[in-house]
Write a protein that holds these residues in place. Structure first.
Motif, mmCIF file in Angstrom:
data_model
loop_
_atom_site.group_PDB
_atom_site.id
_atom_site.type_symbol
_atom_site.label_atom_id
_atom_site.label_comp_id
_atom_site.label_asym_id
_atom_site.label_seq_id
_atom_site.Cartn_x
_atom_site.Cartn_y
_atom_site.Cartn_z
ATOM 1 N N ASP A 74 2.431 6.539 6.619
ATOM 2 C CA ASP A 74 2.769 6.075 5.293
ATOM 3 C C ASP A 74 1.552 6.132 4.402
ATOM 4 N N ARG A 75 1.573 7.043 3.461
ATOM 5 C CA ARG A 75 0.382 7.260 2.666
ATOM 6 C C ARG A 75 0.007 6.034 1.851
ATOM 7 N N ARG A 76 0.930 5.126 1.665
ATOM 8 C CA ARG A 76 0.589 3.997 0.797
ATOM 9 C C ARG A 76 -0.619 3.234 1.323
ATOM 10 N N HIS A 77 -0.797 3.295 2.655
ATOM 11 C CA HIS A 77 -1.877 2.505 3.238
ATOM 12 C C HIS A 77 -3.253 3.106 3.005
ATOM 13 N N GLN A 78 -3.308 4.340 2.550
ATOM 14 C CA GLN A 78 -4.628 4.923 2.390
ATOM 15 C C GLN A 78 -5.076 4.951 0.943
ATOM 16 N N ASP A 79 -4.226 4.470 0.069
ATOM 17 C CA ASP A 79 -4.556 4.624 -1.338
ATOM 18 C C ASP A 79 -5.280 3.429 -1.920
ATOM 19 N N HIS A 80 -5.618 2.480 -1.087
ATOM 20 C CA HIS A 80 -6.295 1.305 -1.614
ATOM 21 C C HIS A 80 -7.727 1.220 -1.102
ATOM 22 N N GLY A 81 -8.316 2.334 -0.744
ATOM 23 C CA GLY A 81 -9.723 2.335 -0.357
ATOM 24 C C GLY A 81 -9.935 2.042 1.114
ATOM 25 N N ASP B 273 -3.843 -2.986 -7.934
ATOM 26 C CA ASP B 273 -3.721 -1.548 -7.714
ATOM 27 C C ASP B 273 -2.433 -1.284 -6.956
ATOM 28 N N VAL B 274 -1.578 -0.496 -7.583
ATOM 29 C CA VAL B 274 -0.239 -0.276 -7.057
ATOM 30 C C VAL B 274 -0.099 1.190 -6.689
ATOM 31 N N TRP B 275 0.539 1.445 -5.553
ATOM 32 C CA TRP B 275 0.945 2.818 -5.284
ATOM 33 C C TRP B 275 2.450 2.855 -5.091
ATOM 34 N N LEU B 276 3.088 3.796 -5.762
ATOM 35 C CA LEU B 276 4.547 3.915 -5.685
ATOM 36 C C LEU B 276 4.929 5.376 -5.600
ATOM 37 N N PRO B 277 6.044 5.657 -4.896
ATOM 38 C CA PRO B 277 6.594 7.004 -5.012
ATOM 39 C C PRO B 277 6.875 7.264 -6.494
ATOM 40 N N ALA C 214 6.598 -4.061 -5.501
ATOM 41 C CA ALA C 214 6.121 -2.731 -5.086
ATOM 42 C C ALA C 214 6.633 -2.395 -3.688
ATOM 43 N N THR C 215 6.585 -3.380 -2.803
ATOM 44 C CA THR C 215 7.059 -3.148 -1.435
ATOM 45 C C THR C 215 8.550 -2.825 -1.427
ATOM 46 N N GLU C 216 9.303 -3.559 -2.241
ATOM 47 C CA GLU C 216 10.748 -3.282 -2.376
ATOM 48 C C GLU C 216 11.021 -1.829 -2.746
ATOM 49 N N HIS C 217 10.144 -1.284 -3.578
ATOM 50 C CA HIS C 217 10.350 0.089 -4.055
ATOM 51 C C HIS C 217 9.694 1.120 -3.140
ATOM 52 N N GLY C 218 9.331 0.707 -1.946
ATOM 53 C CA GLY C 218 8.755 1.669 -1.009
ATOM 54 C C GLY C 218 7.296 1.979 -1.290
ATOM 55 N N GLY C 219 6.653 1.125 -2.076
ATOM 56 C CA GLY C 219 5.239 1.324 -2.376
ATOM 57 C C GLY C 219 4.422 0.172 -1.819
#
Lengths: 471, 471
Positions: A190-197, B355-359, B424-429
């Motif tokens: 899951d790429r989300r885990h690598q995007d926070h540094g 800092d948010v990451w989302l599809p 964010a987690t709800e949205h898969g991010g």
């Protein structure tokens, strides 16, 4: 692993208890124990290395792989992971001890999902590169890596060897699933885990040659399918002219060129002579040739800017001949020619491949001087040069044709290789024999080698993962 | 480190012996011991964190850094490395113990060499990003990273924090020089050593937040200077319209866009109100806006294809307004506006950044629902959204304006932050509070956290490098 002529295949020792425990995990379909059936797993496709194995195990999925690794961990059984077995460096061939198991990923071949909107594709390690490309294309996207072995090589192998060099798998990978040496499964898909540094473990696994764990799946980065790709084949008398051409294309076409595949005239001639169905793209003979592809549609029909740059270079006398990939069939011909090099070498006789890196500015002088060395020391040996010009990576294959097989022995080829390495160093570059998997660590500064060994020790304390290769 | 209001600056304890030994290495010019002079090193630029230090040490070069680290290793003195002190996450601020030394890289500020032919630049860690950009430009090349803090942030800090995200320092770095926790110098500057496969230690150091060693220099990858860059500012009512626009540009312009900087209308308005010298690029108000830059010259004048894509999107009703960077001054205005966000937040009052990451496909829904959460829970708090749209990374700043400072306390802001994370987690991010340096490891799977800790232990066994931050 040993050179093929030293250690002919023999059936592995029985290892009955190990066999029983692994059979309980993977069943009949997942074990290869017949000596004849095992043979292809114990020898690399070039026939350069030959080993033995306690067992060949083909787990069906990540859970089975995890269970297999737990058994190996408990029984201190060393593990060699194998994908498409298309490697050039012997990293997937077991050694001659018969103590190692070959863990083959071929049954893990599901494409778990394609997400065209978010430009990702999730594939098992055993999926071939060609299938990934096709699945991306079916979803209206593209996957950027192209290799000569794409029909057979697997994503897991591409990752373990960092295929594609500087612009290869490092840039195209967003996540990994890895079974660790003790059998635990690290789900880093899951790429989300690598995007926070923080530290990026994924990058450490890429290029690790099976020495830290078994990659079982990957989240890959797709790209929008370019609305147009323009392709050309060019010939030049001077290598420098092609280096300058690449520079001009980079400046004029932004992200282009998507490919700039260099081949020496000798290499082109060899493929044409050895590989059925290949066609000469140019009428004349040229010492250096290149396949160039530019993608995008900045110019509407993209051929426009590529044609302009090539016309300028031709007018300046830098290029001897240009052919455009004006039909899909022609483009296919170009790629078949480029991708035929490995097969051509295999058909032609013994080759010793060396991987060279040089500053682009020194490439031309290196190739000229390497040619002179050969002329002096072994005029019958041919030097084939090819590679992705992008970053100065060059493959140099020393080819001893059948006719001279008796006259040029391995010692002589080795001496030639050493001369090439010395020459590369003189020019501010470096070189390693392609089959020398341990070279990066041996050539590294002592401090780097120490750090690498500490990391290996931290992640694989029992040294069970592909022992004797990178470590 | 503590929140600024908890731990006011106090002079550090004397540490006479440490002082004497470090003074012998760096001399008067390399030690900051006066409490007043130390103050700027003990507090981050936003004034969010405040710590104390045994000493502030400013070595002049790699050799001095090595000698300093040897002393720290022998005396078990923990070390916090600091570059431009422009970070947003407190990674360069010492803790409140007074036991740590701040190792400041500001005197290591030489550009050691530029090689335009081979597209490399070798710089000390303390060189600012702006100087690297300028040196590249002076050599007819370009360095691709752009940051709001580029005039002050340093290359060493950019590397330690992996600035620029997915397309950032990982892709732009060819080599590193690192002083290890025990003082040994690992010279990994020479890219030739990384091109022959094996584990890539460099990638492990990038993003390591000073927790594995001190980066003292880097070999950076330059690019040919694009012959043309086309820039535009667009406004749209719907975020989805901008996501679709980026997709269209990617497909139509190959490597383009070079930049796609998203800002919510609120964020634009805040910069215009708070930062002197900024100008509104559009006449109307638009909920979402973006700075777009495309580079290359596939189309001769590049504005052509960009204009075509924007005209199509406008005709389809997706865009409300478009302004082109038709003069260099206009382009500069665009960038000043984008780069003014951090300063604007600082001037406006307390902000809590997440800092948010989302599809990409969920970005629009997330922002709409986040707005609704705020409206319900704290209507006076403003939500500012901005980020590089490229890979779905979004910065969300919760801004409690001065007027409501009393009404919205930290607990309320924290609760809002947690609501954003859940959304964010709800949205898969995923999302982390920007100041939460430890979050990636805490949020990682237990197995990943274990692996990271093993690597930390292997490379920094005494846990002296930036303790309490990532580890």
């Amino acid at each position: 692993m040993n050179p093929a002529h030293d250690a002919p295949a023999r059936p592995a020792a029985p290892h009955a208890e190990l066999h029983r425990r692994l059979h309980a995990i993977v069943g009949d379909a997942g074990l290869v124990h017949d000596a004849l059936a095992q043979a292809p797993y114990l020898r690399d496709w070039q026939g350069r290395w030959q080993g033995r194995a306690a067992l060949v195990v083909r787990p069906a999925d990540t859970a089975q792989t995890s269970a297999v690794m737990r058994v190996c961990h408990e029984t201190h059984t060393p593990v060699v992971t194998q994908g498409g077995n298309t490697g050039l460096r012997g990293g997937a061939t077991p050694d001659a001890s018969g103590a190692q198991i070959v863990l083959h990923t071929g049954r893990m071949d599901r494409i778990r999902g394609v997400d065209p909107v978010n430009l990702t594709l999730l594939a098992d390690a055993g999926v071939t590169l060609a299938r990934v490309q096709q699945a991306a294309q079916d979803a209206g996207r593209s996957f950027a890596l192209r290799l000569g072995s794409e029909a057979r090589c697997t994503i897991g192998g591409n990752l373990a060897t960092n295929a594609g060099g500087a612009t290869g798998m490092r840039a195209l990978t967003l996540g990994l699933e890895v079974v660790l040496p003790d059998g635990r499964v690290w789900n880093g898909l899951d790429r989300r885990h690598q995007d926070h540094g923080g530290l990026d473990l994924r990058q450490l696994l890429i290029g690790s040659e099976g020495a830290l764990g078994v990659i079982t799946a990957a989240t890959l980065r797709l790209q929008p399918r370019p609305a147009a790709v323009a392709t050309a084949w060019v010939g030049a008398a001077q290598l420098d002219a092609l280096v300058a051409l690449q520079d001009a294309l980079r400046a004029r076409c932004g992200g282009c060129p998507a490919a700039f595949e260099l081949m020496s005239g000798e290499a082109v001639a060899l493929v044409l002579a050895q590989v059925p169905g290949t066609r000469a793209p140019l009428a004349g003979r040229h010492a250096f040739q290149a396949l160039i592809a530019c993608s995008g549609t900045c110019a509407g029909p993209l051929a426009g800017p590529l044609q302009a740059v090539l016309a300028e270079a031709s007018a300046a006398g830098a290029l001897g001949e240009v052919a455009f990939g004006s039909t899909p069939a022609k483009v296919q011909d170009f790629w078949r020619l480029r991708q035929g090099i490995a097969e051509a070498q295999l058909r032609a006789g013994r080759t010793h491949r060396h991987d060279v890196w040089l500053p682009l500015s020194r490439l031309s002088a290196f190739v000229a001087q390497a040619g002179a060395v050969l002329q002096r020391q072994a005029p019958d040996v041919r030097l084939l040069c090819f590679g992705h010009l992008g970053d100065g990576s060059l493959h140099c294959a020393l080819l001893a044709p059948d006719a001279t097989r008796a006259a040029v022995d391995d010692t002589a080829l080795q001496a030639l290789g050493e001369a090439l390495h010395a020459l590369a160093t003189e020019h501010g570059g470096s070189a390693v024999a392609a089959q020398d998997l341990d070279a990066p660590r041996r050539h590294a500064h002592a401090i780097e080698a120490d750090l690498l060994m500490r990391i290996k020790q931290a992640l694989d304390p029992n040294h069970l993962m592909n022992p004797g290769k990178v470590f």
